[in-house]
Design a protein around this motif. Structure first.
Motif, PDB file in Angstrom:
ATOM      1  N   GLY A 131      -7.483   0.336  10.882  1.00  0.00           N
ATOM      2  CA  GLY A 131      -7.609   1.746  10.508  1.00  0.00           C
ATOM      3  C   GLY A 131      -6.529   2.613  11.135  1.00  0.00           C
ATOM      4  O   GLY A 131      -6.137   3.633  10.585  1.00  0.00           O
ATOM      5  N   ARG A 132      -6.051   2.206  12.300  1.00  0.00           N
ATOM      6  CA  ARG A 132      -4.953   2.963  12.914  1.00  0.00           C
ATOM      7  C   ARG A 132      -3.678   2.843  12.088  1.00  0.00           C
ATOM      8  O   ARG A 132      -2.827   3.717  12.129  1.00  0.00           O
ATOM      9  N   LEU A 133      -3.532   1.706  11.399  1.00  0.00           N
ATOM     10  CA  LEU A 133      -2.364   1.544  10.517  1.00  0.00           C
ATOM     11  C   LEU A 133      -2.596   2.375   9.261  1.00  0.00           C
ATOM     12  O   LEU A 133      -1.785   3.228   8.901  1.00  0.00           O
ATOM     13  N   ASP A 134      -3.722   2.112   8.580  1.00  0.00           N
ATOM     14  CA  ASP A 134      -4.096   2.889   7.398  1.00  0.00           C
ATOM     15  C   ASP A 134      -5.565   2.596   7.125  1.00  0.00           C
ATOM     16  O   ASP A 134      -5.966   1.424   7.109  1.00  0.00           O
ATOM     17  N   PRO A 135      -6.367   3.629   6.893  1.00  0.00           N
ATOM     18  CA  PRO A 135      -7.803   3.376   6.638  1.00  0.00           C
ATOM     19  C   PRO A 135      -8.024   2.405   5.478  1.00  0.00           C
ATOM     20  O   PRO A 135      -8.989   1.641   5.493  1.00  0.00           O
ATOM     21  N   LYS A 136      -7.132   2.402   4.516  1.00  0.00           N
ATOM     22  CA  LYS A 136      -7.324   1.483   3.384  1.00  0.00           C
ATOM     23  C   LYS A 136      -7.159   0.021   3.794  1.00  0.00           C
ATOM     24  O   LYS A 136      -7.703  -0.872   3.141  1.00  0.00           O
ATOM     25  N   LEU A 179       0.830  -1.207   0.000  1.00  0.00           N
ATOM     26  CA  LEU A 179       0.000   0.000   0.000  1.00  0.00           C
ATOM     27  C   LEU A 179       0.866   1.259   0.000  1.00  0.00           C
ATOM     28  O   LEU A 179       0.570   2.243  -0.682  1.00  0.00           O
ATOM     29  N   LYS A 180       1.989   1.215   0.726  1.00  0.00           N
ATOM     30  CA  LYS A 180       2.846   2.406   0.817  1.00  0.00           C
ATOM     31  C   LYS A 180       3.663   2.633  -0.450  1.00  0.00           C
ATOM     32  O   LYS A 180       3.779   3.753  -0.922  1.00  0.00           O
ATOM     33  N   VAL A 181       4.275   1.556  -0.970  1.00  0.00           N
ATOM     34  CA  VAL A 181       5.242   1.760  -2.057  1.00  0.00           C
ATOM     35  C   VAL A 181       4.623   1.537  -3.436  1.00  0.00           C
ATOM     36  O   VAL A 181       5.190   1.976  -4.437  1.00  0.00           O
ATOM     37  N   ALA A 182       3.467   0.850  -3.506  1.00  0.00           N
ATOM     38  CA  ALA A 182       2.817   0.600  -4.803  1.00  0.00           C
ATOM     39  C   ALA A 182       1.307   0.719  -4.606  1.00  0.00           C
ATOM     40  O   ALA A 182       0.564  -0.266  -4.746  1.00  0.00           O
ATOM     41  N   PRO A 183       0.833   1.930  -4.294  1.00  0.00           N
ATOM     42  CA  PRO A 183      -0.608   2.096  -4.008  1.00  0.00           C
ATOM     43  C   PRO A 183      -1.495   1.695  -5.192  1.00  0.00           C
ATOM     44  O   PRO A 183      -2.625   1.251  -4.979  1.00  0.00           O
ATOM     45  N   ASP A 184      -0.986   1.820  -6.413  1.00  0.00           N
ATOM     46  CA  ASP A 184      -1.800   1.411  -7.569  1.00  0.00           C
ATOM     47  C   ASP A 184      -2.034  -0.093  -7.566  1.00  0.00           C
ATOM     48  O   ASP A 184      -3.134  -0.558  -7.884  1.00  0.00           O
ATOM     49  N   VAL A 185      -1.032  -0.868  -7.170  1.00  0.00           N
ATOM     50  CA  VAL A 185      -1.214  -2.320  -7.054  1.00  0.00           C
ATOM     51  C   VAL A 185      -2.228  -2.617  -5.951  1.00  0.00           C
ATOM     52  O   VAL A 185      -3.149  -3.418  -6.133  1.00  0.00           O
TER      53      VAL A 185
END
Lengths: 565, 565
Positions: free
Chosen positions: B230-235, B170-176
């Motif tokens: 969600g605390r890590l990332d909402p996605k 999610l951090k380095v390849a959000p499109d993937v």
């Protein structure tokens, strides 16, 4: 001078002896020859059952003198202007502390058929470490009863030194001890041979061996008092009477060339035999040592030398091998430190572990040179042969830290070079902390001349330009300088050391400057090295945080590699 | 049974996939085939700029399924009594955690030409360590907000695991990340392929991956709550809805063989597809795991498995990879621990440093076998690939200590074997300390079968006889056992795991007994290992005395060598 004069330097190393014939006008070598000791493993007698034992056969010393000097003179005979009657003096340097037992006629016991097969009757080579327990006991006894004895030698007596070895002999081979009329350092033995000394009481002793290795000081009347030696063993106190009362700095003669050796070598009888000295000390002379200069003699091990005028008050420096008045040059304190394994550490890796030779040394050096400082993520301790300075502990061992599954042999090779550089920096920092000025570092030895990567790492780690001595044989050249000063201006030599050094020694044009970027990384890595050094070396007051050490090292690595986590 | 029945086990390893066709009557292999993954470096996609990256091409998994299973069946066709219609089930085991992103039709994103060149869209192999920062953040967040999540997984979340990798993507390849309809463990992907699943929501998930790697537990309703993610990332919280609500233990079917694959392989459609599982867990089944047995699957790394009846209360064991109800067999807690580098550590030394191959492995083993325990004076930490158990820290690195100038490559080889044995003992001690009985150790894998020195050292260090599983392919055999249990007695398989194991698994006759003398020395060396382990691993309350450690090690060495100082 109307015609050239010449002096001879003879350098007794660990595996061979080298003689050089030198023009006193400019230090030019007109004849040289190396003689490999025939006995044992490359000149070293070993014992499979005692891995710390290292002895030498005194017969090799005398054969080596005859062959190396004879052949060097033959080589010089062909040089224009040279003739053997223009040789005005001979200087000798040797490894040390390398004591050997002699009979009343100053002959090595080991030459006597009765003792030929007894390793204890041979020369106890500097790197013989069988006397670890004796060294500890000497240190502990001195700390309680005579702490002043330890002050000039860094606070800890070493298993490599005179009394440890002689006491060990007394314990494990009392018959040898009892048969010895006296003991003599190799550095004093060879000048005595050349001078025809045939009485063990007449051997002239150099202050350099006496002060650095035998706890000799005029402050307490020479060798340690009998009361102290008697606490170790009454027989050591008795032995003191058969050793010597006085030791001398270089500059005065140890003797004059005997008729026998003059005839054997085709030289004039009676020419000056300089005081013997340790290879490191005469190497420092041959490297042009002066106040503010640290001379690093980098070989299998490294010896560091500095001098300071006796007029200055120099504090005793803990962990330094010695501070001895006149040990390198008269009227200066000679200051000696060292590292137990430098070239030997790289040799262990390349030859012992990677099973390569010279070609692999070169290949790993090339490959290691492509790495940035810190990129390997490795830090090592340079203690595979113990730590001589500043911990003075032969019973420390090696450590390599930071390996991953991708760590290469070239990375470890570089990490070992760096480890020796950190060790070198620890010595410089210790000297400076106790008021010894160091504004110039001159290196000599094969590694300094051949390995640019090594020299650049040293410049970067120590933060000081690295200069290189002009001669590839600085100990022999230094001995030849000593011979020229000992012969004196009247006989075609020199009146002062400074004048002799200015004329006979040089520096190479090439020098290595510290690079700011590399220094920053190495400052961080040196901090990590010091944590390991202090924790495993038992330095009081160290504040190691070992629990985060591997990760801090990885952070350095990742920054140096420009790699994401 | 009137006629034999057969099951298939398919083992997805790091470099290849192996299929075995097994007679359910006695576990005999009637056909087998290995397929080497064609992509990357021996099946692993690397990135020179990211040394911690390790990915795999999902196309290799499907090609490997077709080729390995097709050829194994061809081999079996020649066996008397075998026919393809007597195959009653297929089991699959894989590496893990090895998650891959899939589209809504359960197809790997990496197969789509749009994503083929994007390494983030491929399978994130178990040994991918790019997610170290995410693992730390997950652990820290859980410690503060949901400590219960960490209890069954040993207290620390690993960079090798599911959420670390997906969050990293999610951090380095959000499109993937955005393109993925769901993510699936390789262990669940292959059974879904065989079952013809074409909807990502319909993939059946195994408890073994879910519980050990994805913080799944029925205690909190499955995967971690959305509030935590969600605390890590909402996605990540959003992703939870597209993953799964329920995961299942082995024994029930993951699906039934699809028409497509039945036709492709010449098997009956609809036969049982067992729940997928990790290679270690099915390896434990294939080694005959039972209460009180520790199974060690020794390969490049080592995975340790134990089970305990769910009726017993087992405390959470800190630093253990996981304790998960039903992860190895239903009605037992599955307990998993491991070492990150074992075979890999020896391979690093022999191939990476000494630049040898199989012959050198054998030579160093022979030479190392002539040494007594302690004789080398070396102790190493087995952390070249981090420490999985009990420190759970991929950012620890290797250490070798005690080297002298005479240390040999065979001594270091032995010291590295010993280091892995100490690491193995640390795991056994931790399990016992928390109430997991271990009265039998069964080893499997190539090293266990081939290297007697290795096995003897393990017996001596751990103080327990080392037994060896009868099959050289225990994970594949275990998967075949699972297939036989899943098919059930009615279809020619077995009603219980115990019965299936008793019939289908064996032990070798050879076993290694601990020797009392060696144990005494290794007890001392293990103490030294623990000091280093605790100091560098940051274990609270450790009492390392590093200042004397090298000397205590020398004392062990000298005693073992029978040498005087």
């Amino acid at each position: 001078m109307d015609a050239s004069s010449y002096t001879i330097g003879i350098d007794y190393g660990t595996n061979s002896v080298r003689a050089v014939v030198v023009d006193t006008a400019d230090g030019r070598v007109v004849g040289t020859r190396v003689f490999d000791y025939p006995s044992g493993d490359q000149g070293v007698l070993l014992d499979a059952k005692q891995p710390h034992l290292a002895r030498q056969n005194p017969a090799d010393y005398i054969d080596g003198l005859r062959v190396s000097l004879g052949d060097a003179l033959k080589a010089a005979d062909g040089e224009p202007g040279f003739s053997r009657d223009r040789v005005i003096g001979i200087g000798v340097d040797t490894t040390g502390s390398t004591p050997l037992p002699v009979d009343a006629h100053a002959r090595p016991l080991a030459i006597d058929p009765k003792w030929q097969t007894d390793l204890a009757a041979h020369a106890w080579l500097w790197k013989d470490h069988t006397s670890a327990a004796e060294a500890v006991a000497i240190t502990e006894t001195a700390r309680v009863y005579a702490p002043e004895l330890l002050a000039p030698i860094g606070g800890t007596y070493s298993s490599e030194w005179w009394w440890s070895k002689i006491w060990r002999c007394l314990k494990v081979a009392p018959d040898v001890f009892d048969a010895a009329a006296s003991w003599v350092e190799l550095a004093d033995f060879v000048p005595a041979v050349l001078s025809g000394v045939n009485d063990s009481a007449a051997i002239v002793r150099c202050i350099c061996a006496a002060g650095h290795k035998a706890m000799y000081s005029e402050a307490w009347g020479g060798l340690p008092p009998k009361a102290f030696l008697g606490r170790l063993d009454p027989k050591l106190a008795d032995l003191r009477d058969r050793l010597y009362d006085k030791a001398y700095p270089p500059g005065r003669p140890a003797g004059a060339l005997s008729e026998y050796w003059a005839r054997a070598l085709g030289l004039r009888p009676g020419i000056a035999i300089a005081m013997g000295g340790f290879d490191a000390h005469y190497g420092a002379v041959g490297s042009g040592i002066r106040t503010g200069t640290l001379v690093k003699i980098i070989g299998t091990s490294t010896c560091d030398c500095a001098i300071a005028p006796v007029a200055d008050t120099i504090a005793d420096v803990p962990g330094i091998c010695g501070i001895v008045n006149g040990s390198i040059m008269p009227d200066y304190f000679g200051i000696e430190a060292g590292q137990s394994a430098v070239g030997d550490l790289l040799k262990w890796w390349v030859e012992g572990i990677c099973e390569g030779g010279e070609a692999l040394h070169a290949e790993l050096t090339r490959e290691a040179a492509t790495l940035s400082p810190g990129q390997s993520g490795l830090v090592a301790l340079d203690w595979n042969n113990g730590n001589r300075t500043v911990l003075v502990d032969t019973r420390l061992t090696g450590l390599i830290l930071g390996q991953t599954l991708r760590t290469t042999r070239a990375e470890i090779y570089r990490a070992l070079i760096e480890a020796t550089a950190y060790g070198a920096r620890a010595i410089v920092e210790r000297l400076r902390a106790y008021g010894v000025a160091i504004d110039r570092v001159v290196c000599c030895g094969g590694i300094a001349e051949k390995n640019e990567l090594f020299m650049q790492i040293y410049a970067d780690v120590i933060g000081q330009p690295m200069l290189i001595a002009g001669s590839p044989q600085t100990p022999a050249l230094g001995a030849a300088v000593a011979a020229a000063v000992t012969a004196g201006a009247g006989d075609g030599g020199y009146a002062t050391w400074t004048e002799a050094q200015d004329r006979m020694t040089t520096l190479k044009a090439q020098r290595f400057e510290p690079r700011a970027d590399a220094r920053r990384v190495y400052d961080a890595l040196y901090g990590i090295y010091r944590e390991l050094h202090d924790a495993f070396g038992g330095v009081p007051g160290g504040r190691p945080d070992l629990a985060t050490l591997m990760k801090r090292l990885l952070a350095v690595k990742e920054k140096a590699s420009g790699a994401g986590v």
